[in-house]
Design a protein around this motif. Structure first.
Motif, PDB file in Angstrom:
ATOM      1  N   LYS A 181       0.882  -1.290  -0.062  1.00  0.00           N
ATOM      2  CA  LYS A 181      -0.068  -0.121  -0.192  1.00  0.00           C
ATOM      3  C   LYS A 181       0.908   1.411  -0.068  1.00  0.00           C
ATOM      4  O   LYS A 181       1.869   1.079   0.681  1.00  0.00           O
ATOM      5  N   HIS A 207      -1.513  11.249  -2.950  1.00  0.00           N
ATOM      6  CA  HIS A 207      -1.530  10.158  -2.168  1.00  0.00           C
ATOM      7  C   HIS A 207      -2.887   9.443  -2.238  1.00  0.00           C
ATOM      8  O   HIS A 207      -2.833   8.365  -2.421  1.00  0.00           O
ATOM      9  N   VAL A 250      -3.316   5.653  -3.706  1.00  0.00           N
ATOM     10  CA  VAL A 250      -4.009   4.438  -3.049  1.00  0.00           C
ATOM     11  C   VAL A 250      -5.358   4.012  -3.746  1.00  0.00           C
ATOM     12  O   VAL A 250      -5.578   3.030  -3.769  1.00  0.00           O
ATOM     13  N   GLU A 251      -5.989   4.873  -4.443  1.00  0.00           N
ATOM     14  CA  GLU A 251      -7.051   4.540  -5.484  1.00  0.00           C
ATOM     15  C   GLU A 251      -6.647   3.555  -6.540  1.00  0.00           C
ATOM     16  O   GLU A 251      -7.087   2.475  -6.966  1.00  0.00           O
ATOM     17  N   TRP A 310      -3.890   1.782  -6.291  1.00  0.00           N
ATOM     18  CA  TRP A 310      -3.435   0.493  -5.966  1.00  0.00           C
ATOM     19  C   TRP A 310      -4.510  -0.222  -5.399  1.00  0.00           C
ATOM     20  O   TRP A 310      -4.438  -1.693  -5.760  1.00  0.00           O
ATOM     21  N   GLY A 311      -5.751   0.079  -5.064  1.00  0.00           N
ATOM     22  CA  GLY A 311      -6.844  -0.608  -4.777  1.00  0.00           C
ATOM     23  C   GLY A 311      -7.608  -0.911  -5.957  1.00  0.00           C
ATOM     24  O   GLY A 311      -7.903  -2.312  -5.811  1.00  0.00           O
ATOM     25  N   GLY A 362      -5.425  -4.033  -7.294  1.00  0.00           N
ATOM     26  CA  GLY A 362      -5.622  -5.339  -6.368  1.00  0.00           C
ATOM     27  C   GLY A 362      -6.913  -5.994  -6.599  1.00  0.00           C
ATOM     28  O   GLY A 362      -7.202  -7.351  -7.098  1.00  0.00           O
TER      29      GLY A 362
END
Length: 59
Positions: free
Chosen positions: A6, A23, A27-28, A30-31, A34
């Motif tokens: 993360k 940031h 994170v968006e 990365w999600g 995934g």
């Protein structure tokens, strides 16, 4: 296949709106990456005959 770490916020994320937005975007992304990986695995196991799966379509 690998688990991506993360994103870690930079020191200025609390004092800089732009750093905070960067940031949030990281994170968006990365999600989303995934969940795309989970969807690919779901479709793979669905094609292999696993029962009870409700996989999102590709694409």
């Amino acid at each position: 296949m690998r688990v991506l770490p993360k994103p870690v916020p930079s020191d200025d994320v609390l004092t800089s709106r732009i750093a905070g937005e960067k940031h949030d975007n990281a994170v968006e992304a990365w999600g989303e990456a995934g969940w795309a990986q989970v969807a690919r695995l779901c479709r793979f196991f669905d094609e292999m005959g696993a029962k009870g799966l409700d996989c999102p379509p590709s694409g």
